[in-house]
Design a protein around this motif. Sequence first.
Motif, PDB file in Angstrom:
ATOM      1  N   LYS A 341       1.059  -1.365   0.422  1.00 25.31           N
ATOM      2  CA  LYS A 341      -0.068   0.420  -0.073  1.00 25.31           C
ATOM      3  C   LYS A 341       0.666   1.314  -0.072  1.00 25.31           C
ATOM      4  O   LYS A 341       0.773   2.452  -0.556  1.00 25.31           O
ATOM      5  CB  LYS A 341      -1.181  -0.044   1.006  1.00 25.31           C
ATOM      6  N   ASP A 342       1.987   1.279   0.581  1.00 21.53           N
ATOM      7  CA  ASP A 342       2.959   2.770   0.825  1.00 21.53           C
ATOM      8  C   ASP A 342       3.950   2.608   0.042  1.00 21.53           C
ATOM      9  O   ASP A 342       4.062   3.145  -1.345  1.00 21.53           O
ATOM     10  CB  ASP A 342       3.955   1.994   1.843  1.00 21.53           C
ATOM     11  N   GLN A 395       7.755   0.890   8.584  1.00 19.48           N
ATOM     12  CA  GLN A 395       6.408   0.592   8.316  1.00 19.48           C
ATOM     13  C   GLN A 395       5.789  -0.606   9.620  1.00 19.48           C
ATOM     14  O   GLN A 395       4.393  -0.682   9.594  1.00 19.48           O
ATOM     15  CB  GLN A 395       6.255  -0.012   6.742  1.00 19.48           C
TER      16      GLN A 395
ATOM     17  N   THR B 300       0.481   9.303   8.779  1.00 15.41           N
ATOM     18  CA  THR B 300       0.456   8.004   8.062  1.00 15.41           C
ATOM     19  C   THR B 300       0.372   8.117   6.420  1.00 15.41           C
ATOM     20  O   THR B 300       0.479   8.789   5.404  1.00 15.41           O
ATOM     21  CB  THR B 300      -0.624   7.013   8.416  1.00 15.41           C
ATOM     22  N   GLY B 301       1.499   7.017   5.864  1.00 13.16           N
ATOM     23  CA  GLY B 301       2.117   7.037   4.517  1.00 13.16           C
ATOM     24  C   GLY B 301       1.176   6.486   4.005  1.00 13.16           C
ATOM     25  O   GLY B 301       0.384   4.997   4.636  1.00 13.16           O
ATOM     26  N   GLY B 302       1.145   6.021   2.343  1.00 14.57           N
ATOM     27  CA  GLY B 302       0.409   5.195   1.991  1.00 14.57           C
ATOM     28  C   GLY B 302      -0.671   5.639   1.356  1.00 14.57           C
ATOM     29  O   GLY B 302      -0.502   6.677   1.510  1.00 14.57           O
ATOM     30  N   SER B 303      -1.040   4.314   0.660  1.00 17.90           N
ATOM     31  CA  SER B 303      -2.221   5.450  -0.679  1.00 17.90           C
ATOM     32  C   SER B 303      -3.597   5.568  -0.575  1.00 17.90           C
ATOM     33  O   SER B 303      -4.366   6.377  -0.476  1.00 17.90           O
ATOM     34  CB  SER B 303      -2.496   4.236  -1.516  1.00 17.90           C
ATOM     35  N   GLU B 304      -3.400   4.728   1.601  1.00 17.77           N
ATOM     36  CA  GLU B 304      -5.222   4.816   1.798  1.00 17.77           C
ATOM     37  C   GLU B 304      -5.484   6.617   1.994  1.00 17.77           C
ATOM     38  O   GLU B 304      -6.527   6.887   2.698  1.00 17.77           O
ATOM     39  CB  GLU B 304      -5.248   3.878   3.115  1.00 17.77           C
ATOM     40  N   TYR B 305      -4.373   6.956   2.775  1.00 20.35           N
ATOM     41  CA  TYR B 305      -3.799   7.782   3.954  1.00 20.35           C
ATOM     42  C   TYR B 305      -3.168   9.329   2.451  1.00 20.35           C
ATOM     43  O   TYR B 305      -3.436  10.556   3.621  1.00 20.35           O
ATOM     44  CB  TYR B 305      -3.104   8.086   4.716  1.00 20.35           C
ATOM     45  N   PHE B 510      -0.292  10.315  -2.487  1.00 26.35           N
ATOM     46  CA  PHE B 510      -0.168   9.982  -1.772  1.00 26.35           C
ATOM     47  C   PHE B 510       1.935   9.562  -1.108  1.00 26.35           C
ATOM     48  O   PHE B 510       2.339   9.863  -2.109  1.00 26.35           O
ATOM     49  CB  PHE B 510      -0.383   8.537  -0.769  1.00 26.35           C
ATOM     50  N   LYS B 512       4.817   8.071  -0.070  1.00 30.16           N
ATOM     51  CA  LYS B 512       5.211   6.999   0.392  1.00 30.16           C
ATOM     52  C   LYS B 512       5.930   6.063   1.323  1.00 30.16           C
ATOM     53  O   LYS B 512       5.439   5.341   1.529  1.00 30.16           O
ATOM     54  CB  LYS B 512       6.165   6.224  -1.023  1.00 30.16           C
ATOM     55  N   ASP B 513       6.482   6.846   2.690  1.00 34.02           N
ATOM     56  CA  ASP B 513       7.335   7.128   3.300  1.00 34.02           C
ATOM     57  C   ASP B 513       7.657   8.018   4.325  1.00 34.02           C
ATOM     58  O   ASP B 513       7.335   9.268   3.312  1.00 34.02           O
ATOM     59  CB  ASP B 513       8.174   5.785   3.350  1.00 34.02           C
ATOM     60  N   LEU B 514       7.061   8.431   5.530  1.00 32.05           N
ATOM     61  CA  LEU B 514       7.538   9.374   6.177  1.00 32.05           C
ATOM     62  C   LEU B 514       8.438  10.310   5.860  1.00 32.05           C
ATOM     63  O   LEU B 514       8.720  11.122   7.285  1.00 32.05           O
ATOM     64  CB  LEU B 514       5.991   9.749   7.300  1.00 32.05           C
TER      65      LEU B 514
END
Lengths: 644, 655
Positions: A341-342, A395, B300-305, B510, B512-514
Amino acid sequence: MNLKKYFVRALHRLQKGPGYTYKELLVWYCDNTNTHGPKRIIKEGPKKKLIWFFLTLLFASLVFWQWGILINTYLSYNVTSSLSIGFKTMKFPAVTVCNANPFKYSEVKYLLKDLDRLIEAALERILQPTPGNSTESPSPPLNLTLWYQIPLVLIDEHDKDNPIILDIFESDQTDKGNETTAGNETSGGNQTPGANQTSGGEQTACSHQGSDNCTYRNFSSAAQAVTEWYILQSTSILSKVSLQDRIRMGYQAEDMILACLYGAEPCNYKNFTQIYHPDHGNCYIFNWGMDEEALNSSNPGAEFGLKLILDISQQDYIPYLSSAAGARLMLHQQKSFPFLKDQGIYAMAGTETSIGVLVDELERMGYPYSDCTNNGSDVPVKNLYSQYNTSYSIQACLRSCFQNHMVEICACGHYMFPLPEGVNYCNNEDNPGWAYCYFSLRSSIKHRQICIDSCKETCNDTQYKMTISMADWPSEASEDWIFHILSYERDMSTNVTLDRNGIIKLNIYFQEYNYRTISESAATTIVWLLSSLGGQFGFWMGGSVLCLIEFGEIIIDSLWITVINVISWCKGLKQKRAQARYPDAPPTVSELVEAHTNLGFQHEDGGALPRGEALPPEPGTPPPNYDSLRVRPLDALGRDSDAE
Amino acid sequence: GAMAPGKKITARIKRTLPVRGPQAPTLGELMRWYCLNTNTHGCRRIVVSRGRLRRFIWILLTLSAVGLIIWQCAELLLNYYSASVSVTVQFQKLPFPAVTICNINPYKYSSMKDYLSELDKETKKALETFYGFSEGKSKVRRSVDEWNSTGSDFFKQIPLLKFEDFSKTATDLHSGQKRKIEGSVFHKDSSIVNSGDSNDIIGFQLCDANNSSDCALYTFSSGVNAIQEWYKLHYMNIMAQIPLETKEQASYSADDLLLTCFFDGLSCDKRHFTRFHHPLHGNCYTFNSGENGTVLSTSTGGSEYGLQVVLYIDEADYNPFLVTSTGAKIIVHDQDEYPFIEDIGTEIETAAATSIGMHFTRSRKLSKPYSDCTETGADIPVENLYNKSYSLQICLHSCFQKAMVNSCGCAQYAQPLPPGAEYCNYKKNPNWMYCYYRLHEKFVKEQLGCQQICKDACSFKEWALTTSIAQWPSIVSEDWMLRVLSWDKGHSKKLNKKLNKTDLANLMVFYKDLNERFISENPTNTLVILLSNFGGQLGLWMSCSVVCVIEIVEVFFIDSLSIVLRRQWQKAKKWWNDRKRQRSGKPPQAADLERQGHDNPVCLDEDLPTFNTALRLPLPQGSPLPRTPPPNYSTLRLESAFSEQLPDTLEPGQH
């Protein structure tokens, strides 16, 4: 008394220093020290003396100031980075491929049957306002228990203060609902047409206690609301299914991976490691390095990379769960868990996707240079992903942290994350309030911040920079035979079971420059600190560590002098007989200087040093050893020393 | 007591700190004294060494040490302004960037019809006559008649020409007449011209309105490019005359463009978007523009956020000549930055889900004297026409616009208006196109000086994007998805048609990571480090320090100079005395000789010091008792550096 005498004598013996008064000591120090300034103070005339005195003071304070800065710089633990770019033989990244859809619809249909009928009916009601249309098709009775746990409602926010909430399935309210929908259409203002209600606590409790325990999640779009609602419901249903069954319901490697070629070597679905991913069902990892050695790639270019042909069989997608179709893939390090997802990317069906890879590494120094962790052992969060035997990553830490909170607060685990021991996944029957609990936890900024604060990033951060390009595949001319062969190989039948909407070609390879490594090194080491300290001291005063030792010696000497003085003063006070044997005025400083440059004045019991060594070879009579010239300590001690 | 306190103090200072010259009588003595007493190491060896060879070697060594010191210190100084790079990674809550979304087509074709119908008609006719292209037979017949009757303003102003065999003649595609080409020829795609397929060369001519012989010719290898460029020129001309409000009305509203919006797990709507009118892309909408003072952040990373939007791209309402691709353009930028969507936008496909993963990098350069960058742009002599923070792009565009206003008298349509200027159009500035092309040519060739004036900004934020595409909606979900989305759309806009999937684009933006990467330059050298490096060098080669430097200054400059001056003064005085004596005829007296060059008379103490003088004890004056005379030892002589000492350098008590 005897002991005291012995002690005093020992003291005196220790204090074989250059003088018996502070002044003497200072002058001796200035004359003999290796630091550059003090010598000048006593060598020059009075005006220069003054200038040199201030200069020396100034330089000394400069040295200390600069030393302070240097030590501060050292303690801030700065790093410098060095960058290297090039090509080298590197481990080929682990490649995870999944289908965007987690399960085959044909396999899970029996589980989701009720839910699908429910949502179809709901959509019918939403989309077709006239009740006549919906009653036309006689359908089997709907399972409304699912519905009542989390109903979908329409919220008419036309009147801001009193939003009208309508349950789509409340049979007696259908007309009303239609009215509202119609009202929305006529008014056309900014309302929220679709809404999803999440109830807190038990369903019955919610209805009995009124809306206190209920929250409404608003969506501006019905499509969004329906998707979210469906995900919630299906999550609850699927969480009750055992892992073996879920794996069975997902896509099997032999169905999904049709062809594989690594460099010149053929590979097949057996080279992939299966992993169950909650979002995407069965995922397959190439070159994960868990059981076997990781593969190396020593050549750039598509010919030496990984070539895959996948089938995602789009016809078998769960219609309401995932609306995007394609393969999900991700490049990651060996032995790390793929967080699709990330970091994952999509590959579209009917295309060939080429991915050029550049490994972007950042190697950092650990504590105290930066706050990072090497293996996660010093992070106060239990890593739930360690059950996959994967290494720590931020993660994994964040998700574990969330799941731990979830277990703590909602008493069950979320389906998307691994379970801690002895805990079950949330479902509507055992944990009726879980959805409410989950959403409040998910939107809680406080909990997010706790997780962000407690997780640390890893010191070695590796990213795979991808250059993605796409082309249509297969071409119209080659389509027929390609589909034919692939279908034959998979099913051993001459029927074509593949089509454009399911087939994906992937090329993953290293670019011409395959690594870019940024590595840190300490900007200030102890060697650097010492040489800078030395440089500063040397620059201003020409000093070294030995000079510091000299200075320390002088301080010790002056301490001895103090001790001796105090002792003699006490003695004098006691005996009341302290008299100067030599009534002349005490010698001046300049006299003393001369006294010390002239060794004739040396206070040595054993007599003068051999002349030839100590003095320039100047012929002359030896100096008289006059008693009056003797630089004398106070008589009490003098006697002691004489007694030797 | 009668003296003033100030005088008293000066007198006292004079008494205690008398001004005296250097103790050495000659330069040689001074050098010798210096070498023996200096803190540096080499010099002493020179003096102390016996034997010429050894002394020579020591001189050589000392000199080379001095040379090395100078060389190394110069090196240190030259490298002082160097920077080292450090990369820090911080894992933290990150501010979400502003995301600007535009439809590729700027204005609804239907609402711009009034303004563009004339131009479009002409374009269609041109296509029909040049290439035999027609949409419907009957229409064309009619239009051809009209063409002949009315004639064309557009073609009169900028005629489209077809070239033959690189000769200096061309056929006017409108009138069919052959005409001679004057002026210079600019090839838009020159590499294709060389391929030799001359049949395909088409172009247009721009002439200076004031001087019709001065023409510039623009050629294209393909009619597609020529027609589009030609259309664009006229389009900008027309657009420049339409007021902004009308254009905003004619472009897409937020409700038109955005079907659904979802950010960080929560629903969002058009209130989260800020409208911004782009001259070439019409209405664009910026998510999280920070206009109301709050900037959304992601924890929060990721496509949902991240941000998920479904865009409605009304392909049927596209301008057929202006834009030839379908979709949307997005750009991820900082809230302070101006979105240069035409330059660096990412295009979004319809009927697909575009997933854009971001990775945030912040960079910071050191400004002067380390590198030639600017912190705020305040030191750049170009006025910032955009009300956003400085960037190189802004500077270049502003610079060009300024040049345009200066030389053409009107402003180019694609860039903001400078105060007091207005956009170019035929009616007011019949010459502007020619002027613009000429100016642009100069700009590209860096003749306007914009590239020299504009500097890059010292700090910048960058979002590295990883874009991937999936099919959307999937075959099985297409049906319900389109139905529900049509219903959504029908709610906000009272329109009841079913959407087509090629009118929709799904976009996910989004983190990918923070992990925020912060690349910063730091000065490698500070003054402290420079000084300690100096100290290290001085100490290594000669054990020298600032004290030595002061010594050198003292000895070689002050003392040497004063010795030389004193010598000269003595010579001059001697010469003067000699002359006086010669005049008076008196022989020189001993007393005179003794006094030469001295301000106050002294007796040189030729005798060896006695013990008493050595200790500076006063001699018992007039003591009646006979005493042993004090011993007259040479070792008692006060240690003086110089065998011969000038009396004015002696301590006052000594004589």
